[in-house]
Motif scaffolding. Sequence first.
Motif, PDB file in Angstrom:
ATOM      1  N   PRO A   1      25.710   9.550 -62.342  1.00 39.92           N
ATOM      2  CA  PRO A   1      24.269   9.303 -62.385  1.00 39.92           C
ATOM      3  C   PRO A   1      23.878   7.828 -62.424  1.00 39.92           C
ATOM      4  O   PRO A   1      22.791   7.504 -62.922  1.00 39.92           O
ATOM      5  CB  PRO A   1      23.841  10.025 -63.656  1.00 39.92           C
ATOM      6  CG  PRO A   1      25.026   9.876 -64.560  1.00 39.92           C
ATOM      7  CD  PRO A   1      26.243   9.916 -63.671  1.00 39.92           C
ATOM      8  N   PHE A   2      24.746   6.945 -61.943  1.00 39.16           N
ATOM      9  CA  PHE A   2      24.410   5.527 -61.754  1.00 39.16           C
ATOM     10  C   PHE A   2      23.949   4.856 -63.049  1.00 39.16           C
ATOM     11  O   PHE A   2      22.844   4.340 -63.162  1.00 39.16           O
ATOM     12  CB  PHE A   2      23.350   5.363 -60.659  1.00 39.16           C
ATOM     13  CG  PHE A   2      23.727   6.029 -59.365  1.00 39.16           C
ATOM     14  CD1 PHE A   2      24.653   5.453 -58.517  1.00 39.16           C
ATOM     15  CD2 PHE A   2      23.170   7.260 -59.012  1.00 39.16           C
ATOM     16  CE1 PHE A   2      25.021   6.074 -57.327  1.00 39.16           C
ATOM     17  CE2 PHE A   2      23.524   7.878 -57.826  1.00 39.16           C
ATOM     18  CZ  PHE A   2      24.454   7.284 -56.978  1.00 39.16           C
ATOM     19  N   ILE A   3      24.831   4.884 -64.045  1.00 37.38           N
ATOM     20  CA  ILE A   3      24.568   4.242 -65.337  1.00 37.38           C
ATOM     21  C   ILE A   3      25.600   3.140 -65.547  1.00 37.38           C
ATOM     22  O   ILE A   3      26.793   3.372 -65.348  1.00 37.38           O
ATOM     23  CB  ILE A   3      24.667   5.264 -66.494  1.00 37.38           C
ATOM     24  CG1 ILE A   3      23.595   6.352 -66.346  1.00 37.38           C
ATOM     25  CG2 ILE A   3      24.551   4.580 -67.851  1.00 37.38           C
ATOM     26  CD1 ILE A   3      23.787   7.525 -67.281  1.00 37.38           C
ATOM     27  N   GLN A   4      25.162   1.968 -65.920  1.00 37.09           N
ATOM     28  CA  GLN A   4      26.117   0.901 -66.204  1.00 37.09           C
ATOM     29  C   GLN A   4      26.200   0.708 -67.715  1.00 37.09           C
ATOM     30  O   GLN A   4      25.251   0.260 -68.357  1.00 37.09           O
ATOM     31  CB  GLN A   4      25.699  -0.406 -65.516  1.00 37.09           C
ATOM     32  CG  GLN A   4      26.854  -1.382 -65.254  1.00 37.09           C
ATOM     33  CD  GLN A   4      27.448  -1.996 -66.527  1.00 37.09           C
ATOM     34  OE1 GLN A   4      26.725  -2.505 -67.366  1.00 37.09           O
ATOM     35  NE2 GLN A   4      28.761  -1.953 -66.654  1.00 37.09           N
ATOM     36  N   ASP A   5      27.334   1.080 -68.282  1.00 37.41           N
ATOM     37  CA  ASP A   5      27.528   0.965 -69.726  1.00 37.41           C
ATOM     38  C   ASP A   5      29.028   0.859 -69.986  1.00 37.41           C
ATOM     39  O   ASP A   5      29.749   1.857 -69.939  1.00 37.41           O
ATOM     40  CB  ASP A   5      26.939   2.181 -70.446  1.00 37.41           C
ATOM     41  CG  ASP A   5      26.874   1.994 -71.955  1.00 37.41           C
ATOM     42  OD1 ASP A   5      27.890   1.553 -72.539  1.00 37.41           O
ATOM     43  OD2 ASP A   5      25.824   2.302 -72.550  1.00 37.41           O
ATOM     44  N   THR A   6      29.484  -0.341 -70.251  1.00 38.15           N
ATOM     45  CA  THR A   6      30.915  -0.588 -70.404  1.00 38.15           C
ATOM     46  C   THR A   6      31.488   0.162 -71.600  1.00 38.15           C
ATOM     47  O   THR A   6      32.614   0.654 -71.546  1.00 38.15           O
ATOM     48  CB  THR A   6      31.185  -2.099 -70.535  1.00 38.15           C
ATOM     49  OG1 THR A   6      30.661  -2.758 -69.378  1.00 38.15           O
ATOM     50  CG2 THR A   6      32.675  -2.388 -70.643  1.00 38.15           C
ATOM     51  N   LYS A   7      30.738   0.274 -72.670  1.00 41.19           N
ATOM     52  CA  LYS A   7      31.241   0.983 -73.857  1.00 41.19           C
ATOM     53  C   LYS A   7      31.503   2.462 -73.547  1.00 41.19           C
ATOM     54  O   LYS A   7      32.521   3.022 -73.961  1.00 41.19           O
ATOM     55  CB  LYS A   7      30.264   0.853 -75.025  1.00 41.19           C
ATOM     56  CG  LYS A   7      30.775   1.526 -76.313  1.00 41.19           C
ATOM     57  CD  LYS A   7      29.852   1.268 -77.483  1.00 41.19           C
ATOM     58  CE  LYS A   7      30.286   2.042 -78.724  1.00 41.19           C
ATOM     59  NZ  LYS A   7      31.657   1.709 -79.169  1.00 41.19           N
ATOM     60  N   ILE A   8      30.595   3.091 -72.790  1.00 43.38           N
ATOM     61  CA  ILE A   8      30.808   4.486 -72.406  1.00 43.38           C
ATOM     62  C   ILE A   8      32.059   4.606 -71.542  1.00 43.38           C
ATOM     63  O   ILE A   8      32.885   5.509 -71.721  1.00 43.38           O
ATOM     64  CB  ILE A   8      29.587   5.053 -71.666  1.00 43.38           C
ATOM     65  CG1 ILE A   8      28.387   5.162 -72.615  1.00 43.38           C
ATOM     66  CG2 ILE A   8      29.912   6.426 -71.069  1.00 43.38           C
ATOM     67  CD1 ILE A   8      27.118   5.653 -71.945  1.00 43.38           C
ATOM     68  N   ALA A   9      32.218   3.684 -70.600  1.00 46.62           N
ATOM     69  CA  ALA A   9      33.396   3.707 -69.723  1.00 46.62           C
ATOM     70  C   ALA A   9      34.677   3.625 -70.543  1.00 46.62           C
ATOM     71  O   ALA A   9      35.647   4.360 -70.285  1.00 46.62           O
ATOM     72  CB  ALA A   9      33.332   2.556 -68.719  1.00 46.62           C
ATOM     73  N   MET A  10      34.697   2.760 -71.546  1.00 43.14           N
ATOM     74  CA  MET A  10      35.900   2.596 -72.355  1.00 43.14           C
ATOM     75  C   MET A  10      36.141   3.798 -73.276  1.00 43.14           C
ATOM     76  O   MET A  10      37.291   4.151 -73.545  1.00 43.14           O
ATOM     77  CB  MET A  10      35.805   1.305 -73.172  1.00 43.14           C
ATOM     78  CG  MET A  10      35.796   0.050 -72.297  1.00 43.14           C
ATOM     79  SD  MET A  10      37.226  -0.039 -71.177  1.00 43.14           S
ATOM     80  CE  MET A  10      36.655  -1.256 -69.984  1.00 43.14           C
ATOM     81  N   GLN A  11      35.057   4.443 -73.715  1.00 42.95           N
ATOM     82  CA  GLN A  11      35.242   5.654 -74.523  1.00 42.95           C
ATOM     83  C   GLN A  11      35.825   6.772 -73.668  1.00 42.95           C
ATOM     84  O   GLN A  11      36.683   7.536 -74.132  1.00 42.95           O
ATOM     85  CB  GLN A  11      33.918   6.099 -75.140  1.00 42.95           C
ATOM     86  CG  GLN A  11      34.074   7.173 -76.208  1.00 42.95           C
ATOM     87  CD  GLN A  11      34.825   6.676 -77.449  1.00 42.95           C
ATOM     88  OE1 GLN A  11      34.430   5.680 -78.053  1.00 42.95           O
ATOM     89  NE2 GLN A  11      35.910   7.351 -77.804  1.00 42.95           N
ATOM     90  N   TRP A  12      35.362   6.878 -72.423  1.00 42.88           N
ATOM     91  CA  TRP A  12      35.959   7.856 -71.496  1.00 42.88           C
ATOM     92  C   TRP A  12      37.450   7.566 -71.310  1.00 42.88           C
ATOM     93  O   TRP A  12      38.272   8.490 -71.324  1.00 42.88           O
ATOM     94  CB  TRP A  12      35.245   7.798 -70.143  1.00 42.88           C
ATOM     95  CG  TRP A  12      34.022   8.656 -70.021  1.00 42.88           C
ATOM     96  CD1 TRP A  12      32.949   8.689 -70.870  1.00 42.88           C
ATOM     97  CD2 TRP A  12      33.735   9.587 -68.979  1.00 42.88           C
ATOM     98  NE1 TRP A  12      32.004   9.575 -70.410  1.00 42.88           N
ATOM     99  CE2 TRP A  12      32.458  10.150 -69.252  1.00 42.88           C
ATOM    100  CE3 TRP A  12      34.402  10.001 -67.836  1.00 42.88           C
ATOM    101  CZ2 TRP A  12      31.869  11.104 -68.424  1.00 42.88           C
ATOM    102  CZ3 TRP A  12      33.814  10.951 -66.998  1.00 42.88           C
ATOM    103  CH2 TRP A  12      32.571  11.494 -67.301  1.00 42.88           C
ATOM    104  N   ASN A  13      37.798   6.308 -71.120  1.00 42.00           N
ATOM    105  CA  ASN A  13      39.211   5.958 -70.974  1.00 42.00           C
ATOM    106  C   ASN A  13      40.021   6.434 -72.177  1.00 42.00           C
ATOM    107  O   ASN A  13      41.038   7.112 -72.037  1.00 42.00           O
ATOM    108  CB  ASN A  13      39.376   4.439 -70.824  1.00 42.00           C
ATOM    109  CG  ASN A  13      39.051   3.927 -69.438  1.00 42.00           C
ATOM    110  OD1 ASN A  13      39.218   4.629 -68.447  1.00 42.00           O
ATOM    111  ND2 ASN A  13      38.573   2.698 -69.362  1.00 42.00           N
ATOM    112  N   TYR A  14      39.552   6.069 -73.357  1.00 39.28           N
ATOM    113  CA  TYR A  14      40.294   6.417 -74.568  1.00 39.28           C
ATOM    114  C   TYR A  14      40.388   7.924 -74.760  1.00 39.28           C
ATOM    115  O   TYR A  14      41.459   8.456 -75.093  1.00 39.28           O
ATOM    116  CB  TYR A  14      39.642   5.768 -75.798  1.00 39.28           C
ATOM    117  CG  TYR A  14      40.285   6.235 -77.078  1.00 39.28           C
ATOM    118  CD1 TYR A  14      41.533   5.742 -77.466  1.00 39.28           C
ATOM    119  CD2 TYR A  14      39.688   7.211 -77.875  1.00 39.28           C
ATOM    120  CE1 TYR A  14      42.154   6.183 -78.629  1.00 39.28           C
ATOM    121  CE2 TYR A  14      40.296   7.659 -79.035  1.00 39.28           C
ATOM    122  CZ  TYR A  14      41.532   7.146 -79.404  1.00 39.28           C
ATOM    123  OH  TYR A  14      42.151   7.599 -80.543  1.00 39.28           O
TER     124      TYR A  14
END
Length: 480
Positions: A188-201
């Motif tokens: 859904p075209f959201i830029q949020d680095t913290k969310i990206a890193m939580q997905w990674n973890y």
Amino acid sequence: MNILRKYKLPEGFFLGAAASAWQTEGWSGKKDGQDSYMDLWYKETPELWHEGYGPTVATDFYNRYKEDVKLMKEVGLEAYRTSIDWSRFLTNYETIEVNEEAADYYNKLIDEMINNGIEPMLCLEHYELPAELFKKYGGWGSKKVVELYIKYAEEVFKRYSHKVKKWFTFNEPIVIQTRVFLDSLRYPFIQDTKIAMQWNYNKILASAGAIKVFKEGGHSKDGGEIGIILNPDVCYPRSSAPHDKEAAEKFDLFFNRIFLDPSVKGTIPEELIDILKENNCCFEYTEEELKIIKENTVDILGINLYAPTRVKARENAWNPRTPFHPAYYYDKYELQGRKMNPYRGWEIYPKLMYDFSMRMKEEYGNIPWFIAENGMGVEKEDLNKNSEGIIQDDYRIEFISEHLKWLLKAVEEGANCRGYMLWAFTDNVSPQNAFKNRYGLVEIDLKDNRNRRIKKSGHWYKKLSDSRELEATDFTFEYK
């Protein structure tokens, strides 16, 4: 002048091809509410998919798998990797209610492959996160989804591990969040680095959790193995200067070691955690979770390699008004004179197979691994047909030959690589590019009811599989 020589495939080294459920099966047999994230993305923005094609029909593998398994045998596959579509397999993702029609389909597919001498290799998630969990919990940003995934994995293992011996927790677990939340390129075209890193973890944790239930459930007996499929970017610095080397190291930290280290070594790099904390975008974790990750590493590793990544130190200051992004440390770099696949826009550099193999040998304990994907996407291949209607894809034969040659060189030097799998068995749908770039050994003819025709490369691959000999240019006359 190129001098050819023959390279022997080592004993036990397998040849195969790969695909995924969502890119092949289509929506046949799916019930209301069984959309995956990929289905949701397509439904929300069908206009962004090339010529409107998406996962609706895909290659219709769900209905034509028997025909396709016969073709797998005809092109010489010894193994085939695909995925269980999590969104199809269950009808209730929280109470783990199984869609018995889907379970029966996967059971029959597995049997069909085994009966034709093709080893099934199954992945639990190849971007098929149920859309319901994406909308309700935010997808992999939630520890609840980790819990539900592990229960789903446990059910799959109970049903099929007595006859499927190679399992993988994820395919390319870094991709969705990188495209969606880090770079905001996809729905859904959201830029949020913290969310990206939580997905990674959370995916690291989910992988370890699935490995834990696999081993506790006794599924490792009789040769059962479980691993993960990663897509590391083999990264080269522009120069040997310290600033360029540091740029490559930082890129490697964020896009390679973030999954390689916990999967193989059981630890998340401390440097990565420190940087994320410093920039207020670190994932939430507990010591108990880190212990699960530490104690549940992979048995085997699948690696997807296509093209190199080249970086240099940043030449411009970072915009302080934008959120932190790993690109704070690097810029991409294009090597002058590089060989290119003009259709995909990727550099062709076969030596990356050797370089990555040596890294596995020297830095990751030389654990068992294999090439899970490698291939060449080409647009408008149907213009290359001979009088018999067979696509003459000599460029693909050359691509495979040169990459496989470098891989075999690494095996000769002690790399513990067990096999090579091509992307893909047939042409199939790719995210947003749909059928634009074709990768298959077998053509899917969209103008003729999606009928299948083996390409020249498919006949060549069969000869390679039967003869166990690869003819390619001699190293003596290359890369002096």
